[in-house]
Enzyme design. Structure first.
Site, mmCIF file in Angstrom:
data_model
loop_
_atom_site.group_PDB
_atom_site.id
_atom_site.type_symbol
_atom_site.label_atom_id
_atom_site.label_comp_id
_atom_site.label_asym_id
_atom_site.label_seq_id
_atom_site.Cartn_x
_atom_site.Cartn_y
_atom_site.Cartn_z
ATOM 1 N N GLY A 111 1.695 1.728 6.906
ATOM 2 C CA GLY A 111 0.238 1.204 6.628
ATOM 3 C C GLY A 111 -0.343 0.851 5.399
ATOM 4 N N TYR A 464 2.600 -7.624 -1.536
ATOM 5 C CA TYR A 464 1.711 -7.444 -2.666
ATOM 6 C C TYR A 464 1.005 -8.548 -2.029
ATOM 7 C CZ TYR A 464 3.781 -4.260 -5.835
ATOM 8 O OH TYR A 464 4.047 -3.307 -7.004
HETATM 9 P P1 FDA Z 1 2.591 -1.729 6.555
HETATM 10 O O1 FDA Z 1 3.034 -0.810 8.410
HETATM 11 O O2 FDA Z 1 0.764 -1.630 6.884
HETATM 12 O O3 FDA Z 1 3.392 -2.828 7.138
HETATM 13 C C1 FDA Z 1 3.572 -3.594 6.946
HETATM 14 C C2 FDA Z 1 3.987 -5.479 7.567
HETATM 15 O O4 FDA Z 1 4.961 -5.341 8.244
HETATM 16 C C3 FDA Z 1 3.060 -5.504 8.412
HETATM 17 O O5 FDA Z 1 2.709 -6.468 7.881
HETATM 18 C C4 FDA Z 1 3.902 -5.140 9.176
HETATM 19 O O6 FDA Z 1 2.879 -5.540 10.651
HETATM 20 C C5 FDA Z 1 5.004 -5.117 9.082
HETATM 21 N N1 FDA Z 1 5.804 -4.367 10.106
HETATM 22 C C6 FDA Z 1 5.565 -3.010 9.478
HETATM 23 N N2 FDA Z 1 6.785 -2.215 10.205
HETATM 24 C C7 FDA Z 1 7.558 -3.227 10.835
HETATM 25 C C8 FDA Z 1 8.497 -2.958 11.461
HETATM 26 N N3 FDA Z 1 8.825 -1.852 11.846
HETATM 27 N N4 FDA Z 1 9.673 -3.936 11.636
HETATM 28 C C9 FDA Z 1 9.019 -5.330 11.853
HETATM 29 N N5 FDA Z 1 7.689 -5.070 11.210
HETATM 30 C C10 FDA Z 1 6.700 -4.145 10.131
HETATM 31 N N6 FDA Z 1 5.942 -2.153 -2.760
HETATM 32 C C11 FDA Z 1 6.988 -2.234 -3.541
HETATM 33 O O7 FDA Z 1 7.930 -3.158 -3.256
HETATM 34 N N7 FDA Z 1 7.168 -0.958 -4.479
HETATM 35 C C12 FDA Z 1 6.470 -0.806 -5.098
HETATM 36 O O8 FDA Z 1 6.457 0.087 -5.635
HETATM 37 C C13 FDA Z 1 5.418 -0.333 -4.255
HETATM 38 N N8 FDA Z 1 4.664 0.809 -3.841
HETATM 39 C C14 FDA Z 1 2.807 0.500 -3.574
HETATM 40 C C15 FDA Z 1 2.404 1.399 -3.770
HETATM 41 C C16 FDA Z 1 0.845 1.657 -2.842
HETATM 42 C C17 FDA Z 1 -0.289 2.759 -2.847
HETATM 43 C C18 FDA Z 1 0.747 0.709 -2.094
HETATM 44 C C19 FDA Z 1 -0.804 0.484 -1.075
HETATM 45 C C20 FDA Z 1 1.343 -0.376 -1.781
HETATM 46 C C21 FDA Z 1 3.057 -0.224 -2.631
HETATM 47 N N9 FDA Z 1 3.688 -1.283 -2.496
HETATM 48 C C22 FDA Z 1 5.160 -1.116 -3.243
HETATM 49 C C23 FDA Z 1 3.489 -2.310 -0.810
HETATM 50 C C24 FDA Z 1 4.907 -1.777 0.099
HETATM 51 O O9 FDA Z 1 5.508 -2.171 -0.656
HETATM 52 C C25 FDA Z 1 3.741 -3.219 1.278
HETATM 53 O O10 FDA Z 1 2.429 -2.500 1.420
HETATM 54 C C26 FDA Z 1 4.768 -2.808 2.356
HETATM 55 O O11 FDA Z 1 4.230 -4.116 3.899
HETATM 56 C C27 FDA Z 1 4.229 -1.283 3.233
HETATM 57 O O12 FDA Z 1 5.435 -1.550 3.997
HETATM 58 P P2 FDA Z 1 4.693 -0.139 5.274
HETATM 59 O O13 FDA Z 1 5.405 0.090 6.042
HETATM 60 O O14 FDA Z 1 3.654 0.657 4.562
HETATM 61 O O15 FDA Z 1 3.173 -1.184 5.699
#
Ligand code: FDA
Length: 523
Positions: A111, A464
């Site tokens: 998320g 990002y």
């Molecule tokens: P989330 O669940 O929101 O998913 C992101 C996207 O991927 C969405 O489109 C989702 O539908 C899709 N998705 C998720 N799971 C999936 C799956 N299993 N199969 C197919 N699609 C899927 N980046 C970085 O490179 N280095 C860093 O150090 C950081 N640090 C950081 C800190 C903080 C506080 C934040 C808010 C963000 C970062 N990021 C980052 C960015 C981060 O890599 C990016 O937001 C990722 O997409 C987050 O993945 P999540 O699964 O948490 O997000």
């Protein structure tokens, strides 16, 4: 995380779902839920898998991993239901039923999406939340691990650290980030100069495609396997798990932070930093984080006695002293960079260790040193009142990033970049009504930076996410030309290949969002 357990019989629950649907939701929504209920083989699991709007746990499940609270206001569109599968057949059923009943599916792992795309949509949608898919299996003998998408980076790092101090994984800094989205978009962290991206170390994956087929690297083929390693989530399928190659690190690493402010000649030091940071030995991984106070933060894969003479020779202006440095294990350095209190590695398992914030962010790539006048210009913008909660992160490239061709994986920003710059502005919840002035500030900042960053295209980092750089139509077909506007910024020439893969594996464009790769022709 606690979920409400129903006291009603499972059979009755099905009846409740249908009657609520009939009262409050459109017919197709009721059909979707009926479809899903019928497909979940064991009705006793329904209460643990489907969270409808009327469910008392709906809001807590929805909010549990919303990282950017800009997208958790009463006005934010909410899903018809949240599905938290316990097994792959639940995911296959969710795909089948949302396709059959015309609902958009948003996949959520951690998320952290900057624009909330894993849990917000303008059209009727359901969330598939992988919070129950979080297993981490580390095999130190073969230096590999399998990690499920719903796990966090912290859980992965914890799993590695529990077995060894001399293996690591080169992914992001923040322990609460989800594996699913992070790996799907490339993923980098403090080890980037030594080892490249997280995606560079993925050697197999388990994916469910738009037809519900479970595929691995061999059965999906190399084109699709390449596309899922950086071509973006919610586009090619649902990645359930990833097999990764671990990388060696010394048992003791050194970290440091040196702070400089405007009165300490920071413009000159930062200017100089641009000429050396990307050329330091690969074991030296340095990041400059910048507000009006500039923090030079770094990890060195070695001991402090080796580090100090190296910095004194290459970057004497920094004035690094032994008291700025601390030796620790690689896993402890994750806590240090994640700004988590360095108490126990158990903190890596805490999904709430990083406070939720409200923000808007953008990214750039810098190929030529920014002149001192340019640095002065952007530093002065941090003195504006809208920038009270603003920051800039400058991550030096070079090292391994210089060696990997730009078309090896979807992530193209490799050789020739001095550093990646990212900008973030935040504000308080009670200022949400005035969010426009903060968003205007970051857009002005981005305009100012245009002179100094990559051009044609102005490159951006997919993870990002920034909807300002272009987006697909909310509903209906998006042409290749329209998607190219944002697509070339994230993927450069690799965008064409991603469109071809998408056209082959998901021609009906079932997996889609505002910045998913479109198929070549209208479904
Ligand atoms: P989330 O669940 O929101 O998913 C992101 C996207 O991927 C969405 O489109 C989702 O539908 C899709 N998705 C998720 N799971 C999936 C799956 N299993 N199969 C197919 N699609 C899927 N980046 C970085 O490179 N280095 C860093 O150090 C950081 N640090 C950081 C800190 C903080 C506080 C934040 C808010 C963000 C970062 N990021 C980052 C960015 C981060 O890599 C990016 O937001 C990722 O997409 C987050 O993945 P999540 O699964 O948490 O997000």
């Amino acid at each position: 995380m606690k979920f409400l357990q129903y006291s009603v019989l499972p059979f009755l629950l099905v009846v409740v779902i249908l009657s609520l649907s009939g009262a409050t939701l459109a017919h197709s929504h009721g059909d979707f839920l009926l479809c899903l209920s019928l497909h979940l083989a064991n009705s006793s699991t329904i209460s643990k898998v489907i969270y409808m709007r009327n469910n008392p746990s709906y809001s807590s499940v929805l909010n549990a991993s919303i990282q950017n609270t800009r997208f958790s206001t009463p006005a934010t569109p909410k899903p018809l239901a949240i599905i938290t599968p316990l097994k792959t057949s639940h995911i296959q059923s969710t795909i089948y039923c949302s396709k059959k009943h015309g609902l958009q599916l948003r996949i959520r792992s951690g998320g952290h999406d900057f624009e909330g795309l894993s849990y917000v949509s303008e059209v009727p949608f359901v969330i598939l939340d992988l919070l129950n898919f979080r297993a981490v299996k580390v095999d130190t003998k073969n230096k590999v691990a399998w990690v499920q998408s719903g796990a966090t980076l912290g859980e992965l790092y914890y799993g590695i650290a529990a077995k060894t101090k001399t293996l690591a994984f080169p992914a992001g800094i923040c322990p609460t980030v989800g594996i699913g989205g992070h790996f799907s978009g490339g993923g980098y962290g403090i080890l980037i100069r030594k080892y490249g991206l997280a995606a560079d170390h993925i050697i197999d994956a388990q994916l469910i495609d738009a037809n519900g087929r479970i595929l691995n690297r061999k059965s999906m083929g190399e084109d699709l396997f390449c596309a899922i390693r950086g071509g973006g989530g919610n586009t090619f399928g649902i990645v359930l798990a990833w097999k990764i190659k671990l990388v060696p690190v010394p048992a003791v690493v050194t970290v440091f932070t040196v702070n400089k402010n405007l009165e300490q000649n920071v413009t000159k030091i930062l200017h100089r930093w641009q000429y050396i940071a990307h050329k330091l030995p690969d074991d030296f991984i340095q990041a400059g984080k910048k507000t009006v106070q500039v923090a030079f933060i770094a990890l060195f894969l070695g001991g402090v006695d080796e580090l100090i003479p190296l910095v004194q020779e290459r970057f004497p202006e920094l004035g690094l002293a032994k008291e700025n440095c601390s030796e620790m294990s690689w896993a402890e350095s994750v806590l240090y960079f994640g700004r988590a209190p360095r108490k126990s590695l158990d903190i890596l398992l805490d999904k709430n260790v990083i406070p939720r914030t409200i923000f808007k962010a953008k990214s750039d790539y810098v190929k030529e040193p920014i002149p001192e006048s340019g640095i002065e210009g952007f530093l002065s913008m941090f003195l504006e009142k809208e920038a009270d909660f603003a920051a800039m992160l400058m991550v030096p490239f070079g090292g391994k990033m210089e060696e990997i061709p730009e078309n090896e994986l979807p992530y193209p920003h490799r050789a020739g970049n001095l550093f990646q710059a990212s900008y973030i502005v935040g504000w308080r919840k009670e200022e949400n009504a005035e969010s426009g002035k903060y968003i205007s500030w970051i857009r002005r900042f981005y305009s100012y930076m245009a002179t100094y960053v990559s051009k044609s295209p102005r490159e951006a980092y997919f993870n990002y996410r920034d909807l300002d750089i272009g987006s697909n139509n909310i509903s209906g077909y998006t042409s290749y030309q329209q998607a190219s506007i944002w697509g070339f910024k994230y993927f450069k020439i690799n965008f064409k290949r991603l469109v071809q893969v998408k056209t082959t594996v998901d021609p009906m464009n079932f997996f889609r969002n505002e910045q998913s790769i479109p198929p070549l022709s209208s479904p």
